[in-house]
Every structure is written in C-alpha cells, then in structure tokens.
Design an enzyme around this catalytic site. Sequence first.
Site, PDB file in Angstrom:
ATOM      1  N   ASP A 132       7.549  49.638 101.355  1.00 30.27           N
ATOM      2  CA  ASP A 132       8.276  49.972 100.142  1.00 30.27           C
ATOM      3  C   ASP A 132       7.323  50.130  98.964  1.00 30.27           C
ATOM      4  OD1 ASP A 132      11.296  49.967  99.252  1.00 30.27           O
ATOM      5  OD2 ASP A 132      11.207  48.997 101.208  1.00 30.27           O
ATOM      6  N   ASP A 146      11.318  53.291  96.190  1.00 25.28           N
ATOM      7  CA  ASP A 146      12.545  52.719  95.631  1.00 25.28           C
ATOM      8  C   ASP A 146      12.941  53.451  94.343  1.00 25.28           C
ATOM      9  OD1 ASP A 146      14.445  50.408  95.804  1.00 25.28           O
ATOM     10  OD2 ASP A 146      13.592  49.957  93.836  1.00 25.28           O
ATOM     11  N   GLU A 189      13.955  57.287  97.635  1.00 31.70           N
ATOM     12  CA  GLU A 189      15.341  56.873  97.400  1.00 31.70           C
ATOM     13  C   GLU A 189      15.761  57.468  96.063  1.00 31.70           C
ATOM     14  OE1 GLU A 189      18.032  52.832  97.005  1.00 31.70           O
ATOM     15  OE2 GLU A 189      16.126  52.952  95.966  1.00 31.70           O
ATOM     16  N   HIS A 239      19.736  48.068 104.026  1.00 28.83           N
ATOM     17  CA  HIS A 239      19.818  46.728 103.430  1.00 28.83           C
ATOM     18  C   HIS A 239      20.745  46.680 102.220  1.00 28.83           C
ATOM     19  CE1 HIS A 239      16.910  48.852 101.009  1.00 28.83           C
ATOM     20  NE2 HIS A 239      17.035  47.945 100.063  1.00 28.83           N
ATOM     21  N   ASP A 240      21.119  47.857 101.671  1.00 30.90           N
ATOM     22  CA  ASP A 240      22.002  47.916 100.501  1.00 30.90           C
ATOM     23  C   ASP A 240      23.429  48.332 100.857  1.00 30.90           C
ATOM     24  OD1 ASP A 240      20.181  47.182  98.535  1.00 30.90           O
ATOM     25  OD2 ASP A 240      19.488  49.231  98.212  1.00 30.90           O
TER      26      ASP A 240
END
Length: 564
Positions: free
Chosen positions: A102, A203, A260, A333-334
């Site tokens: 990330d 991110d 993202e 994960h979200d």
Amino acid sequence: MEKTTSKTWWKESVVYQIYPRSFNDSNGDGIGDLQGITQKLDYLKELGIDVIWLSPVYQSPNDDNGYDISDYQSIMSDFGTMEDWEELIDQIHQREMKLIMDLVVNHSSDEHQWFQESKKSVDNPYRDYYYWKPGKDGKEPNNWESVFSGSAWEYDENTEEYYLHLFSRKQPDLNWENPKLREEVYRMMKFWLDKGIDGFRMDVINFISKAPGLPDAPNPHGKKYAPGGEFFMDGPRIHEFLQEMNEKVLSQYDVLTVGEMPGVTVEEAVLYTGEERQEVSMVFQFEHMDLDGGPEGKWDLRPLKLTDLKNSLSKWQTGLDGKGWNSLYLNNHDQPRMVSRFGNDQKYRVESAKMLATMLHMLQGTPYIYQGEELGMTNIKLDSINDYKDIETLNMYREKVVEGHADEQKVMNSIYVKGRDNARTPIQWDDSENAGFTTGTPWLAVNENYQYINAKQAVLDENSIYHYYRELIQLRKQHDIIVYGSYELLLPDDEELYVYTRTLGDEKLLVLLNFTGDEKTFMLPSSISYSKKEVLISNYPVDVDASIEQLGLKPYEARVYKLK
C-alpha cells in the site's frame, strides 16, 4: 483513440489481498503478523496466486488500522520487524509470486515527524507539508466534511489555525502542491522498490490534488463521496502529479500500480490507465459498490437491482476495452463479504459464492481476491457496538445513535450489512479454537461459522469453493480470451440472469449466471452461432452434450461455454 491490448504480466495475473492483522498470528498475541503470512505462502501458491497485495504494515498508531502512517520506512511492531518483512518478500519471490504494498500518501498520521514539526509554528520548514488555514468568521476554513463524518478541519491551539483531514483527525492531508513533499514521497517509494517490491496499491490517490484556495462546497448535500468532494477528487493537477511520479519513480521499475479512486468515471479512468499516458496500470472504482446504498449513502440500505449491477459492470467493460484496464473485485478490507452481499450466504452459500467468482473472473481485467473469499467467508453479527473496532462504523454509530437519537436497531442492521469489520474477522484456517488463527485472544471476534467454513475443510473437499477458485485461476492462465477478449452484454433487461460473451478472434465465451434461488430458463439468442461447444467450468454437474438453445439453470448456477 487507438485500441491497444499490449500483453503484460499484470493483466494476466490474479492478485490476493492480505489484511495482515486478520490473516495469521504466529506468536499468539491475537494479531496477525508477517511471520504468520510467511507460514501460509504455500497455501496461496497452491491456490494459483500470482501477486500478493499486502495492506499497510508500516509504523502506525493504528487509528485507522494502519492507514495512518507515522513512519513510512519502518514496520509496525504488531506485525514484526524489517527482517521478518525481508524474509517474507524473499519467500514470496522464491515461490515465483510478486508483492505489492500500500502507498498511503494522501495523508500521514498526525504522529509522523513531518506533522509534529509542521504544527510547531507557522514558519516551520515543514508547515506546508500539510494544509493549514486560519478560521473564517470564527468557524472552520470551509464546509468540507470528513469521509469518516464530521468536519474535515481540526483546530490547533498552538498556532491558532486549522489543518485539513479528509479522513480521521489523526490523518492530516499531505500538501502535494509542495514539491519538497513530493520529492520525499518519491524517495520513500524508491526505498521499497529497491527492496524488491513489485508495485503499489495507491490509497485514495485521486484525492491528492485539491482545488486552489480550497473553496466552500456550493451544495454540501449534493455530495460527491463527501461534502466538498468536487474540490478534492480528480483535482486540477492530479494527472500532472501521477505523470511526474511515473517519470521520476515508476518508469524505472517493472511494476503493477492500482489507484484507489472513489468517484472516478469511465472517462477519467481511460485517462488514468491509458498506456501512452504513463500514470497507473489500473484503478479501483466504486460504482458497483454503491448500488445498494440509498440517497443518504452506504448506510442507507436498499436492495440491489441486478440490472443496475449489469449496467455498471458493462459500462466499465466496454468503456475501457482497448483504451485502459479494469480491476475486478467484489469485496476488500473496506467492503462486506461478497457472498453475504451479492449472493445467498445460507442455503446456497457454496453455489452463489462460485457463481459470483465466475462472473468476476470471466470479465476483462485483473481479478483481486480478498482473503477468505476463496473459502466463502460470510459477514458477522457481533453482539454489541462495543465489539466493533472500525473507526468509520464507530463514528457513524456515535453520530446517529448517541448524538442523533436514531433507532439503534436500524443502525445496527446497517452495520451488519455494510460495516467494514465484516471483512476483517480473522481468517478461518481450521475448526480448532479461534479457527486456527491464533492461540491467544483474537483482536476481533472470529465468526462462529468457522467450524464448517475453514481452509482445512475446503482444501480436502474437491467440490469446495477453494478448488473452484483454483480452477478459475488455471483457466485464466490457459485461455487468452479470458484475459483479453472483448465483452458484450446479453439480455440487458433481465433482472434474474446475467449473461455475457467474450470474443477474441474466432473464439467466443458464453457466460451464464443465475442470480436467484430459483430455477430459470435460458434461451440462446439467434445472434449467437457456433459449430462446436465446450463447457469450460460450471458450479453444478452439467451434461456436456445437452443443447444450449434452451436450458434450465439451477439456483445460483454458473456455466461458461467456449464456442467456435
């Protein structure tokens, strides 16, 4: 624009996302760690994974589970040491897999050294590494809101100014207008690339360019992702910043980059992912993730219409074909567990999990598997709000129930369906205590269904979801059409069947998906002709000689035919 379909390793790869806190605990402290991941690499290799995406393991006070980084070049002690990380990447590469990490550079932690310096005084050299502003008429500098609810501004008494945080107040936004800050980020990226990583998942990377002057949102309730979004999403210098990042760093390595990008449109994604533009390999877009949210956003539940899902996926499939590249995912994960959200996690859990996997893996793009998805792990209902850990969930509950006196049961129902902790419960490795995740007390409760949903059982059962994923991944490696074929939607108005084709040269795939718990009849459109057919994969036994002119599809059935 010319159609480009150059072949690259990252188009042909399947990525597996590891959320380290919940993956595997090697030392019994209840928290997953790097050594725990190393212990399970053979499981991932056996599944057929090409690339592991490791969610943040950097030093962090853990306000937002590691997405608030206080030192970009050291490892959080919860997860182990830099030596553990080096052993992990070495073992991944020995198994001919790759690792992406990330990159969280829209914001840092407020405990990062840069921010600690920045807040000391208005003329500190690090001051404009962040966004500081005086208040306006005794209030915040503008009316933007945090994605995690509440104002996007936090007052600092020391310098009597506010700093911007689009997420938690412990996640101040970095000021990308400052060339010194950008150079620091590029140096840090090279540090990890020189250690051998194979790319980055970036991110909320489309938030890094803010509108000059940070103006008020004219209509804070006509929101794009969060009030003010039109001024911090896909901002005026975003392409410039990404192209500079590519030129100064990424172009010097052979890497996969996925940005993202909440709120991104197909047209914008063509710009971000067009090969000649040198920005990112692919984007994570959220359009299909927002289809079951009402006007008030994700917590405002509404039933998903299959036609909405088909329209959204089809728009991205055709819009990027030959112009850019898709990422394919249904959970991470979200997001909640995909079989609970889009399938049937009770009577038809196995069938619907396989059907959803078929839908995704037969599309054009790079598939992302989220840990436990290959086991058909489900959402969880924890007993009380006190058992939840996720900052977004806790903030929303406080705002709606504690401060807003909303109906608690209604809010809890929203959390059961959409809360991020659904995806973060520990991986269910076997049917021993704590699902084999830890010998200690797990940081987040283990789903009680681990006694029959677990990796040990799935690996031994040749009809399991796990083995179906292995088959899907193998097919992708054997058939170019699955990776590179063009997409066409059939039966666009059907609310029960999702049917599409993929075409490459003289080959065609016919993908049949029943999204209901009832048997449904499929009639082959007259536009599709063929002389030979072959069943590539199906989640029920199929008579391979039966005609496809008219066929009955069982509940949540998936079939893929190769036609010539």
